[in-house]
Design a protein around this motif. Sequence first.
Motif, PDB file in Angstrom:
ATOM      1  N   ILE A 271       0.746  -1.346  -0.014  1.00  0.00           N
ATOM      2  CA  ILE A 271       0.011   0.057  -0.062  1.00  0.00           C
ATOM      3  C   ILE A 271       0.868   1.417   0.189  1.00  0.00           C
ATOM      4  O   ILE A 271       0.513   2.160  -0.664  1.00  0.00           O
ATOM      5  CB  ILE A 271      -0.978  -0.051   1.195  1.00  0.00           C
ATOM      6  N   LYS A 272       1.952   1.042   0.914  1.00  0.00           N
ATOM      7  CA  LYS A 272       3.050   2.448   0.940  1.00  0.00           C
ATOM      8  C   LYS A 272       3.592   2.632  -0.538  1.00  0.00           C
ATOM      9  O   LYS A 272       3.661   3.656  -0.896  1.00  0.00           O
ATOM     10  CB  LYS A 272       3.947   2.166   2.011  1.00  0.00           C
ATOM     11  N   GLN A 273       3.906   1.518  -1.272  1.00  0.00           N
ATOM     12  CA  GLN A 273       4.575   1.614  -2.322  1.00  0.00           C
ATOM     13  C   GLN A 273       3.811   2.238  -3.512  1.00  0.00           C
ATOM     14  O   GLN A 273       3.981   3.219  -4.239  1.00  0.00           O
ATOM     15  CB  GLN A 273       5.269   0.392  -2.863  1.00  0.00           C
ATOM     16  N   VAL A 274       2.317   1.772  -3.533  1.00  0.00           N
ATOM     17  CA  VAL A 274       1.372   2.199  -4.724  1.00  0.00           C
ATOM     18  C   VAL A 274       1.064   3.670  -4.072  1.00  0.00           C
ATOM     19  O   VAL A 274       0.926   4.256  -5.249  1.00  0.00           O
ATOM     20  CB  VAL A 274       0.202   1.367  -4.582  1.00  0.00           C
ATOM     21  N   LEU A 277       4.160   5.590  -5.777  1.00  0.00           N
ATOM     22  CA  LEU A 277       4.086   5.605  -7.152  1.00  0.00           C
ATOM     23  C   LEU A 277       3.272   6.419  -7.756  1.00  0.00           C
ATOM     24  O   LEU A 277       3.367   7.042  -8.914  1.00  0.00           O
ATOM     25  CB  LEU A 277       4.054   4.217  -7.789  1.00  0.00           C
ATOM     26  N   ARG A 278       1.773   6.309  -7.258  1.00  0.00           N
ATOM     27  CA  ARG A 278       0.831   7.065  -7.800  1.00  0.00           C
ATOM     28  C   ARG A 278       0.477   8.318  -7.367  1.00  0.00           C
ATOM     29  O   ARG A 278      -0.445   8.959  -7.575  1.00  0.00           O
ATOM     30  CB  ARG A 278      -0.436   6.001  -7.670  1.00  0.00           C
ATOM     31  N   LYS A 279       1.253   8.772  -6.402  1.00  0.00           N
ATOM     32  CA  LYS A 279       1.167  10.212  -5.733  1.00  0.00           C
ATOM     33  C   LYS A 279      -0.028  10.170  -5.133  1.00  0.00           C
ATOM     34  O   LYS A 279      -0.789  11.197  -5.327  1.00  0.00           O
ATOM     35  CB  LYS A 279       1.651  11.199  -6.767  1.00  0.00           C
ATOM     36  N   LEU A 280      -0.569   9.195  -4.677  1.00  0.00           N
ATOM     37  CA  LEU A 280      -1.678   9.258  -3.790  1.00  0.00           C
ATOM     38  C   LEU A 280      -1.629   9.335  -2.226  1.00  0.00           C
ATOM     39  O   LEU A 280      -0.495   8.729  -1.595  1.00  0.00           O
ATOM     40  CB  LEU A 280      -2.604   8.046  -4.042  1.00  0.00           C
ATOM     41  N   GLN A 283      -3.605   6.758   3.047  1.00  0.00           N
ATOM     42  CA  GLN A 283      -4.988   6.321   3.510  1.00  0.00           C
ATOM     43  C   GLN A 283      -5.996   6.193   2.670  1.00  0.00           C
ATOM     44  O   GLN A 283      -6.667   5.043   2.724  1.00  0.00           O
ATOM     45  CB  GLN A 283      -5.349   7.490   4.632  1.00  0.00           C
ATOM     46  N   ASP A 284      -5.847   6.931   1.555  1.00  0.00           N
ATOM     47  CA  ASP A 284      -6.871   6.551   0.458  1.00  0.00           C
ATOM     48  C   ASP A 284      -6.671   5.280  -0.136  1.00  0.00           C
ATOM     49  O   ASP A 284      -7.635   4.545  -0.561  1.00  0.00           O
ATOM     50  CB  ASP A 284      -6.724   7.819  -0.635  1.00  0.00           C
ATOM     51  N   VAL A 285      -5.591   5.036  -0.400  1.00  0.00           N
ATOM     52  CA  VAL A 285      -5.109   3.658  -1.113  1.00  0.00           C
ATOM     53  C   VAL A 285      -5.437   2.370  -0.166  1.00  0.00           C
ATOM     54  O   VAL A 285      -6.230   1.331  -0.481  1.00  0.00           O
ATOM     55  CB  VAL A 285      -3.564   3.347  -1.474  1.00  0.00           C
ATOM     56  N   TYR A 286      -5.318   2.538   1.199  1.00  0.00           N
ATOM     57  CA  TYR A 286      -5.641   1.715   2.110  1.00  0.00           C
ATOM     58  C   TYR A 286      -7.325   1.527   2.232  1.00  0.00           C
ATOM     59  O   TYR A 286      -7.602   0.176   2.271  1.00  0.00           O
ATOM     60  CB  TYR A 286      -5.128   2.166   3.660  1.00  0.00           C
ATOM     61  N   ASN A 287      -7.934   2.545   2.057  1.00  0.00           N
ATOM     62  CA  ASN A 287      -9.398   2.479   2.258  1.00  0.00           C
ATOM     63  C   ASN A 287      -9.896   1.803   0.782  1.00  0.00           C
ATOM     64  O   ASN A 287     -10.631   0.780   1.150  1.00  0.00           O
ATOM     65  CB  ASN A 287     -10.014   3.898   2.374  1.00  0.00           C
TER      66      ASN A 287
END
Length: 293
Positions: A271-274, A277-280, A283-287
């Motif tokens: 999740i941290k890497q994504v 990489l995607r500049k997000l 927490q949004d990726v986690y959710n």
Amino acid sequence: MLKTQSSFADNLNESGTLYLVPTPIGNLQDMTFRAADILKSVDLIAAEDTRNTQKLLNHFEIQTKQISFHEHNSKERIPQLIAKLNEGQSIAQVSDAGMPSISDPGQDLVRAAIDADIAVAPLPGANAGLTALIASGLVPQPFYFYGFLDRKKKEQKTEIAALVSHRETLIFYEAPHRLKDTLKSLLAGFGDRKVALCRELTKRHEEFIRGSLSEVLEWATTSEIRGEFVIILAGNSQPEELAVPSFDLSLSAEEHVQNLIDSGEKTNDAIKQVAKLRKLKRQDVYNQFHHID
């Protein structure tokens, strides 16, 4: 210490010769006349799998005795083979298919023979990696032969990371039951490069699957996987741009995280890497991954 070997000069110490004899990778007609003659003339054949090699010997009416020589008995067997060579016997080493010393313990036997001043005579013949390379449609030279990646996810990830910057076309081997997982790891590590899967080379069901890594992974996910594979992967044409690892833009953030997990990453690290990489926002990726509204 410098050593010079004249393979076919009279051997002054009266030791035998170690012949490295390639065998067909599928089609028995690819056996050379010289290879068959050597297998008939030597005193002993050191075979990776004596049952498999016996089929080849029966086909060519070769009656030479065999002795097993594989990764599980090499430490015990090498001194025995060197002793026989020193007694004047000649030995042919063969693998199950293709060139000896490639993905088998032949290298250690060769080294031991050289250290003992025993002549080592290689024969040319079939090789799956080069056979696949010239038909892959990818740049054939320079190339980098790697063979089998480590089976463990963590070690495999480390191996792939070390290969990402290589400009050379890369050659891997893989078994059918591990193909899909390996393609996932390659896609996660290399990005969506061009690739050719080469299956059942020289056999009746020879097949080439060419496309991007994401395309061949989809093929592997929806197809029945049979036969041994050679994977020919395009090299890195822009290694200077490795500061930001590439990823498949068609994937959602959730799919991207899952790909990294499939390649061996822990969930939180993926999740941290994504997110990076995607500049997000992390927490949004986690959710999104955990389906939290």
